[in-house]
Each structure stands twice: as C-alpha cells, then as structure tokens.
Design a protein around this motif. Structure first.
Motif, PDB file in Angstrom:
ATOM      1  N   LYS A 252      49.128  19.792  56.834  1.00 17.87           N
ATOM      2  CA  LYS A 252      49.834  18.521  57.033  1.00 17.87           C
ATOM      3  C   LYS A 252      49.183  17.605  58.070  1.00 17.87           C
ATOM      4  O   LYS A 252      49.557  16.445  58.206  1.00 17.87           O
ATOM      5  CB  LYS A 252      51.294  18.791  57.446  1.00 17.87           C
ATOM      6  N   THR A 254      46.389  16.156  58.162  1.00 16.65           N
ATOM      7  CA  THR A 254      45.700  14.974  57.613  1.00 16.65           C
ATOM      8  C   THR A 254      46.696  13.911  57.160  1.00 16.65           C
ATOM      9  O   THR A 254      46.318  12.765  56.918  1.00 16.65           O
ATOM     10  CB  THR A 254      44.786  15.338  56.411  1.00 16.65           C
ATOM     11  N   ILE A 255      47.962  14.314  57.044  1.00 17.77           N
ATOM     12  CA  ILE A 255      49.022  13.400  56.595  1.00 17.77           C
ATOM     13  C   ILE A 255      49.760  12.788  57.787  1.00 17.77           C
ATOM     14  O   ILE A 255      50.033  11.584  57.813  1.00 17.77           O
ATOM     15  CB  ILE A 255      50.037  14.145  55.700  1.00 17.77           C
ATOM     16  N   PRO A 295      40.413  19.667  48.784  1.00 14.93           N
ATOM     17  CA  PRO A 295      41.790  19.425  49.240  1.00 14.93           C
ATOM     18  C   PRO A 295      42.693  20.645  49.111  1.00 14.93           C
ATOM     19  O   PRO A 295      42.506  21.484  48.244  1.00 14.93           O
ATOM     20  CB  PRO A 295      42.271  18.322  48.301  1.00 14.93           C
ATOM     21  N   SER A 298      48.843  19.729  49.746  1.00 19.27           N
ATOM     22  CA  SER A 298      49.496  18.560  50.345  1.00 19.27           C
ATOM     23  C   SER A 298      48.666  17.300  50.172  1.00 19.27           C
ATOM     24  O   SER A 298      49.205  16.196  50.044  1.00 19.27           O
ATOM     25  CB  SER A 298      49.777  18.794  51.836  1.00 19.27           C
ATOM     26  N   GLN A 299      47.341  17.450  50.163  1.00 20.60           N
ATOM     27  CA  GLN A 299      46.478  16.284  49.972  1.00 20.60           C
ATOM     28  C   GLN A 299      46.627  15.724  48.551  1.00 20.60           C
ATOM     29  O   GLN A 299      46.536  14.517  48.347  1.00 20.60           O
ATOM     30  CB  GLN A 299      45.018  16.639  50.264  1.00 20.60           C
ATOM     31  N   TYR A 302      50.272  13.942  48.577  1.00 22.10           N
ATOM     32  CA  TYR A 302      50.339  12.699  49.347  1.00 22.10           C
ATOM     33  C   TYR A 302      49.195  11.734  49.035  1.00 22.10           C
ATOM     34  O   TYR A 302      48.977  10.770  49.759  1.00 22.10           O
ATOM     35  CB  TYR A 302      50.385  13.019  50.844  1.00 22.10           C
ATOM     36  N   GLU A 303      48.459  12.031  47.960  1.00 22.12           N
ATOM     37  CA  GLU A 303      47.388  11.153  47.474  1.00 22.12           C
ATOM     38  C   GLU A 303      46.379  10.847  48.588  1.00 22.12           C
ATOM     39  O   GLU A 303      45.913   9.721  48.755  1.00 22.12           O
ATOM     40  CB  GLU A 303      47.974   9.855  46.907  1.00 22.12           C
ATOM     41  N   ASP A 304      46.031  11.890  49.320  1.00 22.70           N
ATOM     42  CA  ASP A 304      45.173  11.754  50.497  1.00 22.70           C
ATOM     43  C   ASP A 304      43.694  11.787  50.107  1.00 22.70           C
ATOM     44  O   ASP A 304      42.936  12.668  50.534  1.00 22.70           O
ATOM     45  CB  ASP A 304      45.517  12.883  51.475  1.00 22.70           C
ATOM     46  N   SER A 307      40.718  11.221  52.923  1.00 26.20           N
ATOM     47  CA  SER A 307      41.316  12.074  53.949  1.00 26.20           C
ATOM     48  C   SER A 307      40.525  12.083  55.248  1.00 26.20           C
ATOM     49  O   SER A 307      39.297  11.932  55.265  1.00 26.20           O
ATOM     50  CB  SER A 307      41.407  13.503  53.399  1.00 26.20           C
ATOM     51  N   LYS A 308      41.243  12.309  56.331  1.00 26.91           N
ATOM     52  CA  LYS A 308      40.602  12.477  57.640  1.00 26.91           C
ATOM     53  C   LYS A 308      39.613  13.641  57.593  1.00 26.91           C
ATOM     54  O   LYS A 308      38.549  13.598  58.218  1.00 26.91           O
ATOM     55  CB  LYS A 308      41.680  12.720  58.698  1.00 26.91           C
ATOM     56  N   GLU A 334      45.348   8.680  42.952  1.00 23.18           N
ATOM     57  CA  GLU A 334      46.186   7.721  43.672  1.00 23.18           C
ATOM     58  C   GLU A 334      47.108   6.970  42.716  1.00 23.18           C
ATOM     59  O   GLU A 334      46.821   6.838  41.526  1.00 23.18           O
ATOM     60  CB  GLU A 334      45.313   6.722  44.438  1.00 23.18           C
TER      61      GLU A 334
END
Length: 374
Positions: A252, A254-255, A295, A298-299, A302-304, A307-308, A334
């Motif tokens: 989480k 990255t979110i 990923p 969760s990525q 949350y359409e990450d 990502s970080k 996305e």
C-alpha cells in the motif's frame, strides 16, 4: 448446590475445547503437511540469511495445490537435482535473483517465469534462479558477493527483481554486520536501533480461529446471525478485501503517502545502498545487470501504472546505466471498472494470495523474452 450444577458443564466444555485443539492440529498436519515455510527444505545461511538445501526434492503443498521443488547443488530452485559447475560450458550464464515472486511460490519450476525462460532460450545459454522468498537487495548483494568471492561461480549477467514488499524487509527484517553477513529479525530485535516491530496484541479471535475447528465454526455461525456472513462476501470476492483493507499493508505504500513515510522511505534508502554495492561489484567483474519491476495486486486495483516503485528503479537504472524492464503495463490498466480489475486479478494472480499464477508467470516470461537480449 449451584456450584455442583455448573461444574459438570464447565468440565465438559474444557475437555471438548482441548479435544478440538488436539484434533485441529492433527487435521492441519494431514491437510497441509508442508506449509509455505517449507521447513524440510529451507535452511539458514551464514552469509545471506536463508536459502534452500542443495540437491533436494520436496513434494510441497500450498492451499491444496501440490507442486515439486527441486534444488541444484547451489541450493537454487531448478527443474531437477543437478550439479552446477563453477564455470559454464555454455556461451553465457544468466542468474535471476528476487524474492518469492522470482522463486515461483506454489509452482513447479517449469511453470515459473524463470523456468519458462530456461525452457525456451537458446541451448547455449544457461539460466539459473537464485531467487528465494523474503529476499531483498541487502540479500541480493550478499548472495551475489558470496557466489563470486566464496563459491567462485562464474556468470555473465544478473536479472534483479526488487519487489514492492522489499521495502518492509529492508526496514524491519534485515541488517548487515561488520563482517558483511546479513542478520535477520531475531537478532535485530535484540538491538533497540532495529526494533521497529511492535509486539502483537493478544487476539482471542485469531487464537480460536487458528487452534480450533468446531468451536470456531459455532462462534462464527452465531456471529453471522447477528452481523451477517462476512465469509460469503470474502469468498465471493477475496480480491476486494485484500486490496482495500489496511491490514494488507505490504503493497500500500505506493498508494498512500503516509505508508511511504511510515517505513518505505527508509526502506528505499537502504535498498539503494545495497543495489549500489551490487552494481559496483558486478562492474568490477564485468557482469551485465538488468532490473525488472512488477506490480502487486493493490497496484492493479488502484490503477497505479506510473507507480513510485517504477519511478525509483527506472531512475536508478538510468543513473547506473543498466537495463530496465517495466512489467506494470502488462497488468495495470487505467480508467477501468472494478469488474475488469477483478478479471485481471483472477487471470494473473493466485486467489487469496497475491503471487502470480501460471498465466501471470507466462506473461512475464514472454515479455522478458521479447524485450531482453538473451
């Protein structure tokens, strides 16, 4: 008189409770004799904390899925037990290193992305899998250094897969002593500098769930009458609970920025230190490096996409002038509806777990084969 009336039921319940605990332990051993920690094959290592026993076969079982683990003479997961020479007789030797995703948890070697790649690359290329569950960059560096300096193993390239969960491992679980050996959390918790983990509070619900069968079923049934059947909703859509509940915190950061600040920022700093050391080591030996990122569930939810985690390692790869492969676009879309996200998760990840399934591993293998010069 009143005491005599209740003492009988109390004794009966106590005996029933103890029998339930005893039979539950037997049931769990029969149902899942080789759980995920794989005690029969997992061993400690003096230099890089843990590994597999060498030249071993284990018929493992995880959540009713049976699979085989074979290891070679280096203690790497492999297609069969075999000796690995110090110097390869092939044109090139490539080593993958990462955590449980790279190891291929709950899959036969041939169904993991490393195994798939191994099965289709040119016969003049040797592929080895040094990945193992709960590895992170501090262990990547220690293990590769050990293979070079102590084992005298010769290889041409390494493909490194830093995981989103590695940030927590670096902060909470590992450090390195003055001799350059990785020390695990049992040692860390004796030192207040590294004692990040708070003691878990006693949770009677978890204790009953983990140690009884009949009593837990009865109490759970009573709970469902008053509060609704949570288990039905969970079974219907386990992904929703895994990716939305805060207890599934490992991916989480990255979110949520507060999760990043809580531990992942420190994890990032530590990971960079050991990845720097790994790059320095490989450059001295003229070993090529590729970094691969992927990923967690969760990525996807949350359409990450940007990502970080991707930015950290893409930037690092550019600074160090090493290859970089981003697998996020394979799984993260996305502007899509929740139904589509669940479809992606079911298609590519193990339900109620979060590691890639056979299809997810196949996608990764195909992408790496198409975007990496073997």
């Amino acid at each position: 008189m009143y005491l005599k009336k209740i003492i009988g039921p109390i004794i009966f319940f106590a005996i029933f409770f103890l029998c339930d605990i005893f039979l539950t332990k037997i049931y769990k051993k029969i149902k899942d004799p080789n759980p995920l920690h794989l005690k029969k094959i997992a061993i400690k290592h003096p230099a890089y904390h843990h590994t597999f026993k060498s030249n071993t076969h284990l018929k493992a079982k995880f959540r009713n899925v049976s699979y085989n683990i074979y290891t070679n003479s280096l203690g790497f997961k492999d297609k069969k037990k075999r000796e690995i020479s110090k110097k390869t007789n092939k044109n090139k030797r490539v080593i993958f290193i990462g955590d449980s995703f790279t190891e291929g948890v709950s899959l036969n070697y041939e169904d993991s992305f490393v195994g798939i790649i191994d099965g289709v690359v040119n016969k003049n290329i040797e592929v080895l899998n040094a990945g193992r569950g709960s590895y992170s960059p501090i262990i990547f560096y220690a293990k590769i250094k050990h293979l070079i300096d102590i084992e005298r193993l010769e290889f041409d390239e390494i493909i490194v897969l830093p995981d989103i969960g590695d940030y927590a491992d670096e902060v909470f679980n590992y450090t390195m002593n003055l001799e350059g050996k990785v020390i695990g959390k049992d040692n860390l918790n004796k030192d207040k500098r590294f004692n990040f983990n708070k003691k878990k509070k006693f949770n009677i619900k978890e204790k009953i769930k983990n140690n009884t069968t009949v009593i837990y079923y009865i109490l759970n049934y009573i709970n469902d009458i008053f509060y609704g059947d949570y288990s039905k909703e969970y079974k219907k859509n386990p992904w929703f609970f895994l990716v939305t509940e805060k207890w599934h915190w490992i991916d989480k950061w990255t979110i949520y920025e507060d999760e990043y600040k809580r531990y992942a920022a420190n994890g990032e700093k530590k990971m960079i230190v050991y990845m720097d050391k790994l790059i320095e080591l490989t450059k001295k030996k003229n070993i090529k490096v590729t970094i691969v990122v992927y990923p967690h569930i969760s990525q996807v939810w949350y359409e990450d996409l940007n990502s970080k985690h991707v930015k950290i390692w893409q930037s690092f790869a550019e600074r160090k002038n090493v290859n970089f492969i981003n697998l996020f676009p394979l799984f993260v879309e996305e502007n899509i509806k929740d139904d589509r996200k669940i479809e992606i998760l079911k298609e590519n990840y193990i339900i109620d777990d979060g590691h890639f399934n056979k299809k997810g591993n196949k996608k990764i293998a195909e992408y790496i084969l198409n975007n990496y010069a073997f």
